[in-house]
Design a protein around this motif. Sequence first.
Motif, PDB file in Angstrom:
ATOM      1  N   MET A  18       1.127  -1.373  -0.039  1.00 53.27           N
ATOM      2  CA  MET A  18       0.104   0.368  -0.145  1.00 53.27           C
ATOM      3  C   MET A  18       0.758   1.482   0.095  1.00 53.27           C
ATOM      4  O   MET A  18       0.756   2.115  -1.062  1.00 53.27           O
ATOM      5  CB  MET A  18      -0.865   0.378   1.276  1.00 53.27           C
ATOM      6  CG  MET A  18      -1.448   1.579   1.007  1.00 53.27           C
ATOM      7  SD  MET A  18      -3.215   0.701   1.025  1.00 53.27           S
ATOM      8  CE  MET A  18      -3.972   1.842   1.715  1.00 53.27           C
ATOM      9  N   ALA A  19       2.155   1.135   0.530  1.00 55.16           N
ATOM     10  CA  ALA A  19       2.713   2.419   0.833  1.00 55.16           C
ATOM     11  C   ALA A  19       3.063   2.602   0.087  1.00 55.16           C
ATOM     12  O   ALA A  19       3.435   4.067  -0.998  1.00 55.16           O
ATOM     13  CB  ALA A  19       3.884   2.028   2.023  1.00 55.16           C
ATOM     14  N   VAL A  20       3.827   1.404  -0.994  1.00 55.58           N
ATOM     15  CA  VAL A  20       4.758   1.935  -2.748  1.00 55.58           C
ATOM     16  C   VAL A  20       4.328   2.009  -3.220  1.00 55.58           C
ATOM     17  O   VAL A  20       4.420   2.647  -4.502  1.00 55.58           O
ATOM     18  CB  VAL A  20       5.093   0.359  -2.797  1.00 55.58           C
ATOM     19  CG1 VAL A  20       5.751   0.154  -4.065  1.00 55.58           C
ATOM     20  CG2 VAL A  20       6.595  -0.525  -1.530  1.00 55.58           C
ATOM     21  N   THR A  21       1.972   2.048  -3.400  1.00 59.24           N
ATOM     22  CA  THR A  21       1.697   2.391  -4.342  1.00 59.24           C
ATOM     23  C   THR A  21       0.786   4.054  -4.325  1.00 59.24           C
ATOM     24  O   THR A  21       1.508   5.105  -5.307  1.00 59.24           O
ATOM     25  CB  THR A  21      -0.056   1.828  -4.309  1.00 59.24           C
ATOM     26  OG1 THR A  21       0.203   0.629  -4.102  1.00 59.24           O
ATOM     27  CG2 THR A  21      -0.932   2.246  -5.125  1.00 59.24           C
ATOM     28  N   LYS A  22       1.619   4.037  -2.834  1.00 57.95           N
ATOM     29  CA  LYS A  22       1.056   5.437  -2.671  1.00 57.95           C
ATOM     30  C   LYS A  22       2.477   6.568  -3.199  1.00 57.95           C
ATOM     31  O   LYS A  22       2.601   7.201  -3.674  1.00 57.95           O
ATOM     32  CB  LYS A  22       0.625   6.015  -0.712  1.00 57.95           C
ATOM     33  CG  LYS A  22      -0.466   6.408  -0.784  1.00 57.95           C
ATOM     34  CD  LYS A  22      -0.422   6.497   1.195  1.00 57.95           C
ATOM     35  CE  LYS A  22      -2.056   6.599   1.852  1.00 57.95           C
ATOM     36  NZ  LYS A  22      -1.859   7.186   3.071  1.00 57.95           N
ATOM     37  N   ILE A  23       3.346   5.890  -2.549  1.00 54.79           N
ATOM     38  CA  ILE A  23       4.513   6.511  -3.486  1.00 54.79           C
ATOM     39  C   ILE A  23       4.470   6.969  -5.033  1.00 54.79           C
ATOM     40  O   ILE A  23       5.418   7.537  -5.362  1.00 54.79           O
ATOM     41  CB  ILE A  23       6.097   5.952  -2.794  1.00 54.79           C
ATOM     42  CG1 ILE A  23       6.208   5.784  -1.503  1.00 54.79           C
ATOM     43  CG2 ILE A  23       7.588   6.336  -3.551  1.00 54.79           C
ATOM     44  CD1 ILE A  23       7.167   4.931  -0.593  1.00 54.79           C
ATOM     45  N   ARG A  24       4.250   5.678  -5.548  1.00 53.84           N
ATOM     46  CA  ARG A  24       4.039   5.478  -6.870  1.00 53.84           C
ATOM     47  C   ARG A  24       3.461   6.821  -7.301  1.00 53.84           C
ATOM     48  O   ARG A  24       4.095   7.784  -8.367  1.00 53.84           O
ATOM     49  CB  ARG A  24       4.310   4.319  -7.290  1.00 53.84           C
ATOM     50  CG  ARG A  24       5.150   3.802  -7.979  1.00 53.84           C
ATOM     51  CD  ARG A  24       4.606   1.797  -7.992  1.00 53.84           C
ATOM     52  NE  ARG A  24       5.426   1.447  -8.009  1.00 53.84           N
ATOM     53  CZ  ARG A  24       5.563  -0.068  -7.527  1.00 53.84           C
ATOM     54  NH1 ARG A  24       5.216  -0.782  -8.472  1.00 53.84           N
ATOM     55  NH2 ARG A  24       6.890  -0.588  -7.868  1.00 53.84           N
ATOM     56  N   LYS A  25       2.407   6.278  -6.628  1.00 49.92           N
ATOM     57  CA  LYS A  25       1.641   7.919  -7.042  1.00 49.92           C
ATOM     58  C   LYS A  25       1.972   9.518  -7.090  1.00 49.92           C
ATOM     59  O   LYS A  25       1.768  10.111  -7.845  1.00 49.92           O
ATOM     60  CB  LYS A  25      -0.048   7.625  -6.564  1.00 49.92           C
ATOM     61  CG  LYS A  25      -0.985   6.838  -7.018  1.00 49.92           C
ATOM     62  CD  LYS A  25      -2.562   6.729  -6.397  1.00 49.92           C
ATOM     63  CE  LYS A  25      -2.526   5.971  -6.955  1.00 49.92           C
ATOM     64  NZ  LYS A  25      -4.245   5.972  -6.269  1.00 49.92           N
ATOM     65  N   VAL A  26       2.288   9.736  -5.938  1.00 50.66           N
ATOM     66  CA  VAL A  26       3.136  10.892  -5.399  1.00 50.66           C
ATOM     67  C   VAL A  26       4.749  10.937  -6.488  1.00 50.66           C
ATOM     68  O   VAL A  26       4.154  12.312  -6.782  1.00 50.66           O
ATOM     69  CB  VAL A  26       3.635  10.599  -4.634  1.00 50.66           C
ATOM     70  CG1 VAL A  26       4.805  12.112  -3.639  1.00 50.66           C
ATOM     71  CG2 VAL A  26       2.311  11.068  -3.666  1.00 50.66           C
ATOM     72  N   SER A  27       5.040  10.247  -7.229  1.00 49.10           N
ATOM     73  CA  SER A  27       6.293  10.459  -7.751  1.00 49.10           C
ATOM     74  C   SER A  27       5.985  10.181  -8.954  1.00 49.10           C
ATOM     75  O   SER A  27       6.165  11.712  -9.817  1.00 49.10           O
ATOM     76  CB  SER A  27       7.578  10.136  -7.513  1.00 49.10           C
ATOM     77  OG  SER A  27       7.003   8.452  -7.799  1.00 49.10           O
ATOM     78  N   SER A  28       4.670   9.688  -9.593  1.00 51.31           N
ATOM     79  CA  SER A  28       4.674   9.990 -11.110  1.00 51.31           C
ATOM     80  C   SER A  28       3.162  11.405 -10.937  1.00 51.31           C
ATOM     81  O   SER A  28       2.791  12.212 -11.846  1.00 51.31           O
ATOM     82  CB  SER A  28       3.164   8.904 -11.213  1.00 51.31           C
ATOM     83  OG  SER A  28       4.673   7.669 -11.026  1.00 51.31           O
ATOM     84  N   THR A  29       2.901  12.016  -9.784  1.00 54.04           N
ATOM     85  CA  THR A  29       2.204  12.922 -10.661  1.00 54.04           C
ATOM     86  C   THR A  29       3.312  14.405  -9.863  1.00 54.04           C
ATOM     87  O   THR A  29       2.917  15.003 -10.725  1.00 54.04           O
ATOM     88  CB  THR A  29       1.428  13.393  -8.885  1.00 54.04           C
ATOM     89  OG1 THR A  29       0.333  12.464  -9.072  1.00 54.04           O
ATOM     90  CG2 THR A  29       0.618  14.370  -9.114  1.00 54.04           C
ATOM     91  N   THR A  30       4.425  14.165  -9.165  1.00 57.83           N
ATOM     92  CA  THR A  30       5.216  15.210  -8.934  1.00 57.83           C
ATOM     93  C   THR A  30       6.165  14.983 -10.478  1.00 57.83           C
ATOM     94  O   THR A  30       5.970  16.634 -11.196  1.00 57.83           O
ATOM     95  CB  THR A  30       6.418  15.325  -7.763  1.00 57.83           C
ATOM     96  OG1 THR A  30       4.905  14.905  -6.546  1.00 57.83           O
ATOM     97  CG2 THR A  30       7.111  16.179  -7.615  1.00 57.83           C
TER      98      THR A  30
END
Length: 158
Positions: free
Chosen positions: A1-13
């Motif tokens: 779950m944390a990895v998904t959030k990290i990917r979303k944040v980094s991709s959005t950034t």
Amino acid sequence: MAVTKIRKVSSTTLLVLLVLSVLTFILFFSGGSELDAKGNKDYAFTGILLYWTYFLFIATVVATLFFAGRSIATNKTKDAVARKSNLISVVVLVVSLVAGYFIGSGDAIQGLNEASQTYNTSGWLKVTDMWLYSTYALFVVTLGAVIWGGVSKRLLGK
């Protein structure tokens, strides 16, 4: 779950910064220009382009130092190789920036228009050279890593 959030944040950034960079690039070239007294083009949005690139470069350096420092500080494992590689990466970054600054030329550029004279000082010219040399070095290292990755994959059969 944390990895998904990290990917979303980094991709959005990444996407937001990319869109802003493209818009800044388009604004710079389509925003108009005029010829100065010497016949040089004076683009209307040069300042915006310069400040955007300064922001991107400083944000990259700060993020690199922050995450490397946090990794060094919170790495409680006994993996000495990982700790040493983190420390080496920070030292190499700082040394390359300092070396690029001292290698850079502070000599004033001749033939610039009046709007460019604000940045035609020794300090700004050395900082600009430092950033350019750092960019060149990172490009060469990245290209070398890509080539080495392809060659080592073929040679070692991984």
